[in-house]
Scaffold this motif. Structure first.
Motif, short mmCIF file in Angstrom:
data_model
loop_
_atom_site.label_atom_id
_atom_site.label_comp_id
_atom_site.label_asym_id
_atom_site.label_seq_id
_atom_site.Cartn_x
_atom_site.Cartn_y
_atom_site.Cartn_z
N GLY A 138 0.86 -1.15 0.00
CA GLY A 138 0.00 0.00 0.00
C GLY A 138 0.91 1.21 0.00
O GLY A 138 1.77 1.35 0.88
N THR A 139 0.79 2.06 -1.02
CA THR A 139 1.72 3.18 -1.17
C THR A 139 1.72 4.08 0.05
O THR A 139 2.78 4.48 0.54
N LEU A 140 0.52 4.42 0.54
CA LEU A 140 0.45 5.31 1.70
C LEU A 140 1.07 4.65 2.93
O LEU A 140 1.82 5.28 3.68
N GLU A 141 0.77 3.37 3.13
CA GLU A 141 1.33 2.66 4.28
C GLU A 141 2.85 2.67 4.23
O GLU A 141 3.51 2.94 5.22
N ARG A 142 3.42 2.36 3.05
CA ARG A 142 4.88 2.33 2.91
C ARG A 142 5.49 3.72 3.14
O ARG A 142 6.54 3.85 3.79
N ALA A 143 4.82 4.75 2.65
CA ALA A 143 5.32 6.12 2.85
C ALA A 143 5.31 6.50 4.32
O ALA A 143 6.27 7.10 4.84
N LEU A 144 4.23 6.12 5.01
CA LEU A 144 4.15 6.43 6.44
C LEU A 144 5.23 5.70 7.22
O LEU A 144 5.82 6.26 8.16
N ILE A 145 5.51 4.46 6.85
CA ILE A 145 6.55 3.69 7.53
C ILE A 145 7.90 4.36 7.36
O ILE A 145 8.68 4.46 8.31
N TRP A 146 8.19 4.84 6.16
CA TRP A 146 9.45 5.57 5.94
C TRP A 146 9.54 6.77 6.88
O TRP A 146 10.58 7.01 7.50
N LEU A 190 -4.25 -3.33 24.58
CA LEU A 190 -2.98 -3.79 24.03
C LEU A 190 -2.88 -3.47 22.53
O LEU A 190 -1.81 -3.12 22.03
N ALA A 191 -3.99 -3.59 21.82
CA ALA A 191 -3.99 -3.26 20.39
C ALA A 191 -3.72 -1.78 20.17
O ALA A 191 -2.97 -1.39 19.27
N ILE A 192 -4.31 -0.94 21.02
CA ILE A 192 -4.09 0.50 20.92
C ILE A 192 -2.64 0.84 21.26
O ILE A 192 -1.97 1.61 20.55
N ALA A 193 -2.14 0.26 22.36
CA ALA A 193 -0.77 0.53 22.79
C ALA A 193 0.23 0.08 21.73
O ALA A 193 1.21 0.79 21.43
N GLY A 194 -0.01 -1.09 21.13
CA GLY A 194 0.88 -1.57 20.08
C GLY A 194 0.83 -0.70 18.84
O GLY A 194 1.86 -0.41 18.22
N GLU A 201 4.67 0.72 14.49
CA GLU A 201 5.30 -0.36 13.74
C GLU A 201 4.33 -1.00 12.76
O GLU A 201 4.61 -2.04 12.18
N GLY A 202 3.20 -0.36 12.56
CA GLY A 202 2.21 -0.85 11.62
C GLY A 202 0.95 -1.33 12.31
O GLY A 202 0.93 -1.55 13.53
N GLN A 217 -8.15 1.86 12.38
CA GLN A 217 -7.91 3.16 12.99
C GLN A 217 -6.43 3.43 13.23
O GLN A 217 -6.07 4.32 14.00
N PHE A 218 -5.56 2.68 12.57
CA PHE A 218 -4.13 2.84 12.82
C PHE A 218 -3.64 4.26 12.60
O PHE A 218 -2.85 4.80 13.38
N ARG A 219 -4.10 4.90 11.55
CA ARG A 219 -3.62 6.26 11.26
C ARG A 219 -4.03 7.24 12.34
O ARG A 219 -3.25 8.12 12.74
N VAL A 220 -5.24 7.08 12.87
CA VAL A 220 -5.70 7.94 13.97
C VAL A 220 -4.85 7.70 15.21
O VAL A 220 -4.42 8.65 15.89
N LEU A 221 -4.57 6.44 15.51
CA LEU A 221 -3.76 6.10 16.67
C LEU A 221 -2.33 6.57 16.49
O LEU A 221 -1.66 6.98 17.45
N ALA A 222 -1.84 6.54 15.24
CA ALA A 222 -0.49 7.03 14.97
C ALA A 222 -0.39 8.52 15.24
O ALA A 222 0.57 9.00 15.86
N VAL A 223 -1.37 9.27 14.79
CA VAL A 223 -1.38 10.71 15.04
C VAL A 223 -1.46 10.99 16.54
O VAL A 223 -0.77 11.89 17.06
#
Length: 313
Positions: free
Chosen positions: A20-28, A92-96, A101-102, A177-183
């Motif tokens: 996923g292009t966005l996922e890979r960009a965010l990981i970088w 635990l899912a939220i904390a992880g 790390e994805g 909701q990973f992107r929201v949790l990342a922010v």
């Protein structure tokens, strides 16, 4: 208990399929930017640009996210070392997720594939993928440490390696909701630091130490389990790969670096099973069990451990 997820509840396609292009960009961004911040971090710390509030925020967020990865993503969701009540599962899912790390489904799928092909063809991040010469291991070490996430093309297919998680509404939601949790993970230290100190300076130092330095440290400790612990370390138990125990990573990884036992007995809830081996994640799981939040914990079986050790003598 899990339930089927309908089409409307499924995680985004980039978390179900590989890449996923966005996922890979965010990981970088999540890996490179915090790592770059480590060097000036040493300079700023030496110059006094760190206070006790920053240290508290750094340690608190590091402990939360390390627990989410080690006890949650790894021991619970990947290997089923224990089961947990819904509240703890979601926590635990939220904390992880806040470890950046994805998404949990992506992480679990990759790690299950790693165990299936550990240090063999098909392993997403074996440091031995290029051979055993000094140059080959050096190149493999760098790939196993971070390269496989940044440009590797052997990521696992969640539909194949983690169908149970795709069918779990709570974990599917966490992935969605990973992107929201990342922010949230990125901004919360700054918000807390600013409110605590009552200044923009507190927000800036909170972000620097609680976000950038914390993420870099957390990532490279986790990555070291893939790289260092598969190149060196003691091997008191029989495993079908090159996994080793690296004692000096034990506290920072909360016990994940007792990697040889983990690969010898992947579903065991305790990795540091020998005398003097500190395993913070196992200690936490024991607390969860006593509180009634965790159950069906797979604690070490002495007979099984002795059999594993006997093969090495």
């Amino acid at each position: 208990m899990t339930s089927a997820v309908g089409t409307d509840d499924a995680p985004p396609e980039e978390f179900q399929s590989v890449g996923g292009t966005l996922e890979r960009a965010l990981i970088w961004v999540f890996i490179v930017v915090p790592t770059v911040a480590l060097l000036p971090g040493i300079f700023f710390a030496w110059g006094g640009w760190i206070g006790w509030r920053d240290i508290v925020i750094l340690i608190a967020f590091y402990a939360i996210t390390t627990t989410g990865i080690g006890a949650g993503y790894h021991r619970c969701f990947t290997h089923g070392s224990f089961k947990c009540r819904r509240g703890l599962k979601i926590a635990l899912a939220i904390a992880g997720s806040m470890a950046l790390e994805g998404p949990v489904i992506r992480w679990v799928a990759d790690h299950r594939k790693h165990h299936k092909f550990s240090d063999r063809d098909g392993d997403p991040h074996s440091p031995w993928r290029y051979g055993t010469t000094a140059w080959a291991v050096t190149k493999g070490f760098l790939f196993a440490h971070a390269g496989w996430v940044l440009w590797g093309d052997e990521r696992a297919e969640p539909k194949h390696y983690a169908p149970d998680l795709l069918n779990d509404r709570d974990l599917a939601m966490a992935s969605r909701q990973f992107r929201v949790l990342a922010v949230t993970s990125l901004l919360a230290p700054a918000l807390i630091g600013g409110l605590w100190a009552g200044s923009w300076h507190g927000a800036a130092t909170g972000f620097f130490w609680g976000t950038l330095v914390r993420i870099a440290l957390m990532h490279h400790v986790t990555f070291s389990i893939n790289s260092i612990c598969h190149v060196t370390g003691k091997k008191p138990f029989t495993a079908r790969d090159r996994s080793g125990n690296v004692w000096w990573l034990a506290i920072l990884s909360q016990g994940e670096s007792w990697h040889n036992l983990h690969h010898a007995d992947p579903t065991c809830a305790r990795h540091g099973v020998l005398k003097g081996q500190i395993d913070i994640n196992a200690w936490l799981i024991k607390r969860f069990e006593r509180l009634g939040w965790a159950y069906d914990v797979r604690w070490p079986d002495p007979a099984r451990l002795e059999k594993k050790r006997a093969a090495t003598t």
